[in-house]
Scaffold this active site. Structure first.
Site, PDB file in Angstrom:
ATOM      1  N   ASP A 147       0.886  -1.171   0.008  1.00 43.46           N
ATOM      2  CA  ASP A 147       0.008  -0.089   0.035  1.00 43.46           C
ATOM      3  C   ASP A 147       0.985   1.264  -0.016  1.00 43.46           C
ATOM      4  OD1 ASP A 147      -3.280   0.932   0.618  1.00 43.46           O
ATOM      5  OD2 ASP A 147      -1.483   2.363   1.555  1.00 43.46           O
ATOM      6  N   VAL A 175      -5.272   2.491   0.162  1.00 46.90           N
ATOM      7  CA  VAL A 175      -5.621   2.128  -1.046  1.00 46.90           C
ATOM      8  C   VAL A 175      -6.086   0.522  -1.050  1.00 46.90           C
ATOM      9  CG1 VAL A 175      -4.327   1.427  -3.391  1.00 46.90           C
ATOM     10  CG2 VAL A 175      -3.848   3.736  -2.093  1.00 46.90           C
ATOM     11  N   ASP A 176      -5.513  -0.268  -0.087  1.00 43.54           N
ATOM     12  CA  ASP A 176      -6.008  -1.622   0.013  1.00 43.54           C
ATOM     13  C   ASP A 176      -7.586  -1.712   0.239  1.00 43.54           C
ATOM     14  OD1 ASP A 176      -3.864  -3.638  -0.065  1.00 43.54           O
ATOM     15  OD2 ASP A 176      -3.029  -2.818   1.775  1.00 43.54           O
ATOM     16  N   VAL A 177      -7.984  -0.830   0.951  1.00 40.68           N
ATOM     17  CA  VAL A 177      -9.410  -0.585   1.382  1.00 40.68           C
ATOM     18  C   VAL A 177     -10.080  -0.326   0.193  1.00 40.68           C
ATOM     19  CG1 VAL A 177     -11.221   0.553   2.722  1.00 40.68           C
ATOM     20  CG2 VAL A 177      -9.243  -0.174   3.810  1.00 40.68           C
ATOM     21  N   GLY A 180     -10.113  -3.357  -2.050  1.00 41.01           N
ATOM     22  CA  GLY A 180     -11.212  -4.306  -1.428  1.00 41.01           C
ATOM     23  C   GLY A 180     -12.652  -3.856  -1.928  1.00 41.01           C
TER      24      GLY A 180
END
Length: 386
Positions: A147, A175-177, A180
């Site tokens: 991330d 960014v991961d969230v 997702g």
């Protein structure tokens, strides 16, 4: 108020089986959101478990890492060694019988185990297979999808932080969230298409494109003008005042979106002349004289507490709020009646953000212990109906 363990009600995704090979954040976050709506999620972990099981401190009351616990409720855990023939056979069986397969390995890893999209589709033509990568499966396939790295190369750090300070990351793996959430959308779109055509699909999302899409107005400005925006701290490139200010005791945010709100703000601060100052009469003028405006407002706000100003301004329709810490933010959401916390056997996490009145999310099991469900097969019923 918190959601507590629920055993009654249905789930709009009841009957959808998800073989979850993902780990860390983007994939597990996506599958948790889907599990909240009734999908049967089997988390397939290596013998040592998802890396985030070891990412502690902090730990929760159950002794598990809070990082892992935050994205893994409503799942069952099966530990499988894919280098072992029996473990690989079981992984392939789960993939071949799933409605959805989710993985976030580097491109090529699943293929080495005969678990790539084409392999699974051969045995399971209707499968919705979601691949989450850092930089796609092409030229960026070999790049590590961390991330922080994506926030850097994706431009987010260049517009985050003080103008005279260092480039700064967001305070969470944002960014991961976002990725997702895009995975959830892609999976649901593919399931809808399967309902209409009977055909499965390969859903591909990556961190870099998720971030570039989320840059919205900042990316749009760059594309339109050819000039990349810089760091403005807490200021907005197109609106003023839209920033953090210091009151007598602590910080608050004021987010004025039009001239009417600014005139009200000036009056309530005891400085009505500001609304007639040619430097501040229009939004464009205020943006052009942002520093001078900030100084004038800061001087007036220093006369009273942040809570006082938030109450006065909010009552008059001027958007404002305290700069809360995370605990205060959760308490604020609770006061608004949003029931932001899920409590499952003493393990607390943040509730699903998607409201669906006809079929709301449900919460039935805390994050699983590693391999707690060894030998598990798909459920025949939704656990919320048991």
């Amino acid at each position: 108020m918190a959601h507590t363990e629920q055993r009654a009600g249905g789930g709009v995704l009841a009957g959808i089986r998800i073989a979850d090979f993902s780990r860390v954040l983007a994939g597990p976050y996506a599958t948790m959101l889907l599990g909240d709506f009734g999908a049967d999620v089997v988390k397939i972990e290596p013998p040592a478990g998802d890396d985030t099981r070891q990412w502690h401190p902090p730990v929760g009351p159950d002794g598990q890492a809070t990082y892992f616990a935050s994205v893994n409720r409503n799942k069952r855990s099966v530990a499988l060694d894919l280098t072992d023939a029996a473990g690989l056979a079981e992984a392939r069986r789960l993939a071949a019988s799933a409605d959805v397969v989710v993985e976030n390995f580097r491109p090529g890893v699943m293929a080495r185990f005969g678990l790539a999209y084409d392999d699974v589709r051969a045995a399971n033509p209707g499968v919705v297979y979601c691949s989450i990568t850092g930089f796609g499966a092409g030229e960026g396939a070999a790049l590590a999808g961390y991330d922080l790295l994506v926030q850097a190369v994706g431009g987010l750090m260049s517009i985050t932080g003080a103008p005279d300070g260092d480039p700064t990351k967001a305070g969470v793996a944002l960014v991961d969230v976002l990725t997702g959430q895009n995975a959830v959308a892609g999976i649901l779109l593919a399931l809808r298409r399967r309902d209409a055509t009977g055909e499965g699909a390969h859903v591909e999302v990556n961190l870099l494109q998720s971030l570039l899409s989320a840059l919205t107005n900042q990316a749009g400005s760059t594309l339109a003008t050819g000039r990349a925006p810089g760091r403005l701290g807490n200021a907005h490139p197109s609106i003023a005042p839209y920033a953090v200010f210091r009151a007598a005791d602590r910080e608050l945010v004021i987010a004025v979106g039009n001239d009417r709100q600014f005139r009200t703000l000036a009056r309530l601060l005891g400085a009505p002349a500001l609304a007639d100052d040619e430097r501040f009469t229009t939004n464009a003028a205020r943006v052009g004289h942002r520093d001078a405006l900030h100084e004038e407002l800061g001087r007036a706000l220093a006369a009273a507490s942040a809570a006082h100003w938030v109450e006065v301004l909010t009552d008059a329709g001027v958007p404002s709020g305290l700069v809360n810490d995370v605990g205060e933010a959760l308490a604020f959401a609770d006061r608004l009646g949003l029931a932001p916390v899920v409590d499952l056997d003493g393990v607390r996490s943040v509730a699903n953000p998607i409201g669906l009145a006809a079929a709301p999310p449900g919460y039935h099991s805390p994050p699983p212990r590693l391999d707690a469900d060894r030998g598990a097969d798909w459920r025949r019923t939704n656990p919320l109906d048991e």
